[in-house]
Structures are given as structure tokens and as C-alpha cells.
Design an enzyme around this catalytic site. Sequence first.
Site, mmCIF file in Angstrom:
data_model
loop_
_atom_site.group_PDB
_atom_site.id
_atom_site.type_symbol
_atom_site.label_atom_id
_atom_site.label_comp_id
_atom_site.label_asym_id
_atom_site.label_seq_id
_atom_site.Cartn_x
_atom_site.Cartn_y
_atom_site.Cartn_z
ATOM 1 N N SER A 1 0.825 -1.201 0.000
ATOM 2 C CA SER A 1 0.000 0.000 0.000
ATOM 3 C C SER A 1 0.858 1.250 0.000
ATOM 4 C CB SER A 1 -0.925 0.014 1.210
ATOM 5 O OG SER A 1 -0.243 0.555 2.314
ATOM 6 N N LYS A 2 0.249 2.326 -0.440
ATOM 7 C CA LYS A 2 0.949 3.605 -0.598
ATOM 8 C C LYS A 2 1.617 4.093 0.679
ATOM 9 C CE LYS A 2 -1.249 6.089 -4.310
ATOM 10 N NZ LYS A 2 -2.535 6.624 -4.573
#
Length: 445
Positions: free
Chosen positions: A229-230
Site C-alpha cells: 500500500s501507498k
Amino acid sequence: MVKTRFAPSPTGSLHIGGLRTALYSYALAKSQKGKFVLRIEDTDKKREVPGAVDTIKKNLKIFGLDWDEFYIQSERVNSGIYQQAAEKLVADGHAFYCQCEAKNAKKEGFSKILRDPCRDKNLISGAVKLKVPDNETVSFIDYVLNKKIVWNSSEVADTTLLKSDGFPTYHLAVVVDDSDMGITHVFRGHDWLPSTPIHILVYKYLGLKMPEIGHLTDILDPTGKGKLSKRKGSVSVEGFLSEGFLKEAILNFIMLLGWAPKDNQEIFTLTEFVEKFGRVGLQKSNPIFNRDKLLWLNSHYIQSISKEDLAKRIYDFYDHRYGLGLIKQIVPLISTRIRLLSEFDKMAKFFIEAPKVAKTDFPTNDYLKHLSCAYDTLLKVEKWELDNINSSLMDMVAKQGFKVGKFFMDLRIAITGSKVTPPINESIVILGKSETLSRIKKLLN
Ligand code: GLU
């Protein structure tokens, strides 16, 4: 003939997982001398992000994943193929018209009611939905997992296939297009697995041959907990490129993120990968995104591409802020010292900008004596070449009884403002005599 496709929706930047899907699809086709199709799935116009199609194309080209055929789904709507397929399903009793207002699953959450109230109303217009039978077994053999996956159709919802505006949803368009384009093998993300029973039914009712479909594993976050995830760094291809990773390293890294060769080969060009890639090496458990390995691969490629090429890439990476000629001189000094193109700046900034150095940057006051001897010695060097600089400084250091390490550390700090730099004598050759002397002098005044 093997024919594969990459079918992204133009909803944003290209995720590293999307690039992997494209790579595996490309490699499977090319390993069999087959064809690779790029198909933009843009029938959900609300989700489209302007410029996303160009970004996808640009990125696939950067990585050498050239397509043989290109389609934009929305441009095919007018041909009537999706409409005809939907009408056939209705005519055959496998789909029905529905006039309920379209729900927004994002806002309202997914409906728990799987059977649509319009399914038995025999309406003659509206959106078209699949009439899913109850208690039938729906199954297929997943090409990646190499196992049979089974559903009871009672768990599958009556799903919209054609919207009332005549645009197909993904579920209809993907079946019609994969069949129409002669796609033989599909790789796609694991999150599409719950949609597969819908597609299996549509294939069956339309009397179309279903391609082999394989769902690729999820790429896990470096901690191994949850999907990448970012929050933990880049996830888009552009993100990795702008962090300073080379395209070769990114590509090589994702080759091994879900597939493994029979031997332990780690370094692959695209051509080598295509030669070796096949179903057998596809892994069934979710790979962890190991950033250290990506960095290791990046160092490998930084050192193995030609110096000329590396210089050009650094030049472009910094939008030509450093002159190409200067970069070419610096590259041999730093190629083993940087792991990312973005680390070049830290190493090389002093070449284009005199550092701000204060007394307190030096470990001891010996620096004054060191620098004044360095100044006098360097002033006398006539031919500004490495050998001359080396020998004059070493002779002086010996004569003065300086500690070699301490002397050069002070010289390094004076010239570069940092303790970690490319080799100092090599650096001052590049910097030139007058700039070198002027930096030292400034500190002596
Ligand atoms: N358009 C879908 C996506 O954006 C493609 C899924 C598939 O490959 O079937 O991922």
C-alpha cells in the site's frame, strides 16, 4: 496461437501489480510466438482519469512491453456487439431487463440481496442483468493456482451486464471482447476471482469458449501483512521511476514476484525472461515486496549498464540540471556508491555548487594547518592531473608528518562539505585547480 491481453481500466497511474500482469501476459504470448493485446477497458466513464490511457501506453513502452493490437472498449460500443450479446441472453432466458435505479455500490455498499426483484417481471427495456440460476455448480481450473475452484451459483448475484445507456459493464465486455479477440489465456489480479463465476455463466450462455484464466497472487507489503500500500512507499510504476529505480531493475524485480525459474537465476533481460517464462514457475503463495532486493537489483543495473548510458539516465533524471559532460566525468567515481539515481545529487552536488562549510564541520582545529599546506602544495601543481596531485599531496603529508586519513578528511570536508563523497583527489581533478584553491582559501581567510 497463444493470444493474451492486458486490459487495464484508465482509472489512474499504473500500479506495479498491473505492470506485473502486463509482463506475464506479454511473456506468455511471446514465449509461444503468440500475440499480445492492449485493451483499454473504459466503459465506466465515471471512473476514467484524463491522461491515464497515455500514461499506461507510455509506461508499457518504457518497459518494452509492446503490443500487437490495441483496442479501446468504448469505441466498440457503437458496433453493437455488446448489445447483441445482451439481447441474446435475454432472448434465451439467461438475462432480464431491469428498471430499478442503478445503485452506487461505493456509496451504499454492496447489496446483500443476490436475486433482483425485476428478474421475473418480463420487462422489455432497461438495464440487462444476468439471471443467475440457483444451486448449480460453477467451476473452472485456475491457470495460475492450477486447481479447480468451485462455487454454488446461489452465492452469485444477478449482475448488471448492460447499463440502460447501452454501455456494457466489465462483466459483459470482458467476455465478449476476450472471445471476439481470440484471447486464449488471461492473467489478472487476484481481486477478480469473485467475478469469475459470472463470466463462466456468460461464456456458457453465449456458447463461447472460455480462455484459460489465471489469477495472480497479491503482492504483500514488505512487512508481509496485507497488500502493498501507498503508506509504505511507492506503488505506482511512476513512483518507482521517480525514486530513481532503473526500468531494468523494476522489470527484473517483478519478474520474480510471482514466478521462479527452475534454477536460481536472478538476473534476467526481458528476452531471457520470455524464453524461460511458463506456467510451471508460477507461484501460488503471495510474494512479499522485498525493497532491499529491489535496491540490490538497482545497484546491479547501475553498475552493469554502460557508463555512457548511466550518465545519460542521470542527465534525464535531473532534468538536465547537471551538464552531460560533467556527469560523464563523475559517473566512474560514483557508480558503485549509489543505489538509486536519486542518490547522485547527494554525492555530486558539490561539483555544481560550493558547499557552505563552517569551522565546526571539522573534527579538530588541525584543519587550518592541513588546509594551508594543501593550498601551498596544490598551487604548485602545474599539470592538473591525478598522478601529480596524488604524489604532491602524499609527499607533503609525509614531510609534515600528518596522519593521512585525517588530512584527507579535512580536505574532503573543505571541498565538498561532506564526509561521504566520491574519492577526493579524483574529485578535485574534475573540479579544476582554481575552484579547488578558491574553496580552500575561503576557509583559511
Ligand atoms: N479492467 C480490469 C482491470 O482494470 C481488467 C480485469 C481483467 O483483466 O479481466 O483490472
